[in-house]
Design a protein around this motif. Structure first.
Motif, PDB file in Angstrom:
ATOM      1  N   GLY A   7       0.565  -1.247  -0.121  1.00 62.93           N
ATOM      2  CA  GLY A   7       0.078  -0.085   0.006  1.00 62.93           C
ATOM      3  C   GLY A   7       0.784   1.212   0.196  1.00 62.93           C
ATOM      4  O   GLY A   7       0.428   2.386   0.515  1.00 62.93           O
ATOM      5  N   GLN A  13      -2.583  -0.125   5.052  1.00 59.04           N
ATOM      6  CA  GLN A  13      -3.727  -0.778   5.106  1.00 59.04           C
ATOM      7  C   GLN A  13      -4.945  -0.163   4.331  1.00 59.04           C
ATOM      8  O   GLN A  13      -5.710  -0.888   3.628  1.00 59.04           O
ATOM      9  N   GLU A  14      -5.139   1.149   4.569  1.00 59.10           N
ATOM     10  CA  GLU A  14      -6.064   1.998   3.869  1.00 59.10           C
ATOM     11  C   GLU A  14      -5.951   1.884   2.407  1.00 59.10           C
ATOM     12  O   GLU A  14      -6.723   1.632   1.832  1.00 59.10           O
ATOM     13  N   THR A  15      -4.826   2.132   1.888  1.00 62.19           N
ATOM     14  CA  THR A  15      -4.414   2.137   0.593  1.00 62.19           C
ATOM     15  C   THR A  15      -4.731   0.892  -0.007  1.00 62.19           C
ATOM     16  O   THR A  15      -5.322   0.593  -1.057  1.00 62.19           O
ATOM     17  N   ARG A  23      -6.889  -1.533   1.026  1.00 63.21           N
ATOM     18  CA  ARG A  23      -8.282  -1.723   0.970  1.00 63.21           C
ATOM     19  C   ARG A  23      -8.741  -0.893  -0.434  1.00 63.21           C
ATOM     20  O   ARG A  23      -9.390  -1.503  -1.205  1.00 63.21           O
ATOM     21  N   LYS A  24      -8.138   0.228  -0.747  1.00 59.89           N
ATOM     22  CA  LYS A  24      -8.918   0.916  -1.706  1.00 59.89           C
ATOM     23  C   LYS A  24      -8.043   0.095  -3.272  1.00 59.89           C
ATOM     24  O   LYS A  24      -8.955   0.005  -4.041  1.00 59.89           O
ATOM     25  N   THR A  45      -7.209  -6.096   6.041  1.00 58.02           N
ATOM     26  CA  THR A  45      -7.380  -5.678   4.369  1.00 58.02           C
ATOM     27  C   THR A  45      -8.307  -6.254   3.819  1.00 58.02           C
ATOM     28  O   THR A  45      -8.583  -5.899   2.636  1.00 58.02           O
TER      29      THR A  45
END
Length: 209
Positions: free
Chosen positions: A149, A158-160, A162-163, A192
Motif C-alpha cells: 500500500g 492498510q487503507e490504501t 483496501r482501496k 485488509t
C-alpha cells in the motif's frame, strides 16, 4: 488464505513448504529486494518441491526504469523460468516519472504467456498505487499485484490496500506484503480483506536450527 513465502535458496523453499507455505516467490539477492535467481536454483525448486514457484525476473538492483537491453534480459529470465517449470513470473517496470511502464509491461506479460504474471512492489513507488491497479487490471496476463500500500508495512498501508482491492474489483488479486509475519498474518488478512499474503517470514524464520 494463501501464504506466499519469499525465499532465495532451496533450503529456505523446502522449509517454507514444510511449514505450510502455499506458494514460493523465488529470488536471488533479497538484500536488494530480489533479483532473478539462477537457472539451477529454479530447476531444483521446481522439480523437487510440490508447491508453485513464482520466479522473479529482474535483471538488476536499483530503480524499476528498464532500458531496452534490460527488457531483453527480463525476457531471457522468463524463458528460463518457463524451461524450469515455474508456475509464473514476477516483474515490475515503471517510467521515469513513476507511472506503470504500460508498453513494456504489456509486452512482457504477453511474452510470459501462458504463465501468469505478478507485478511486484515497484507499484509502491507510485504516488498513487490505486492508479497502478487501474492500469494493470487492463493488461492481459497480469494476475496479481504485490503491495504494502505504498508504505513500509502492510499495517501502515492498510487503507490504501483496501482501496486497491476495491479498484481491482476481483479482476486481479492484491497480494499483500510488508512485514507480514506468522504472528500477524491473521490480523493483516482481517483488516485488509485480502485472500493472499506474502512475506519473508510468513511461516516463521526460514533458518534450520
Amino acid at each position: 488464505m494463501i501464504k506466499e513465502a519469499c525465499v532465495e535458496s532451496f533450503k529456505e523453499a523446502k522449509l517454507a513448504q514444510e511449514r505450510g507455505a502455499n506458494r514460493i516467490e523465488l529470488c536471488s539477492d533479497l538484500a536488494n529486494d530480489g533479483l532473478t535467481p539462477s537457472f539451477r536454483l529454479m530447476q531444483k525448486c521446481c522439480s523437487e518441491l510440490d508447491i508453485p514457484m513464482m520466479v522473479m525476473a529482474r535483471p538488476r538492483a536499483g530503480n524499476f526504469v528498464f532500458s531496452d537491453l534490460e527488457v531483453v534480459q527480463t525476457k531471457i529470465a522468463i524463458n528460463l523460468a518457463k524451461e524450469a517449470g515455474a508456475a509464473g513470473v514476477v516483474i515490475g517496470l515503471l517510467t521515469s516519472d513513476n507511472k506503470i511502464d504500460e508498453k513494456n509491461t504489456r509486452h512482457l506479460a504477453e511474452y510470459a504467456s501462458p504463465l501468469p504474471v505478478t507485478f511486484h512492489k515497484a507499484i509502491d513507488e507510485m504516488e498513487d498505487p490505486v492508479e497502478g491497479v487501474r492500469v494493470l487490471k487492463t493488461i492481459p496476463g497480469i494476475t496479481r499485484i504485490l503491495t504494502s500500500g505504498g508504505k513500509p508495512t502492510a499495517l501502515e498501508g492498510q487503507e490504501t490496500i483496501r482501496k486497491m482491492i476495491a479498484e481491482a474489483d476481483g479482476r486481479i488479486t492484491i497480494l499483500v506484503a510488508g512485514k507480514v509475519l506468522d504472528s500477524n498474518i491473521e490480523e493483516i488478512q482481517k483488516i485488509t480483506g485480502t485472500s493472499e499474503l506474502h512475506g519473508r517470514r510468513i511461516v516463521g524464520e526460514l533458518v534450520e536450527k
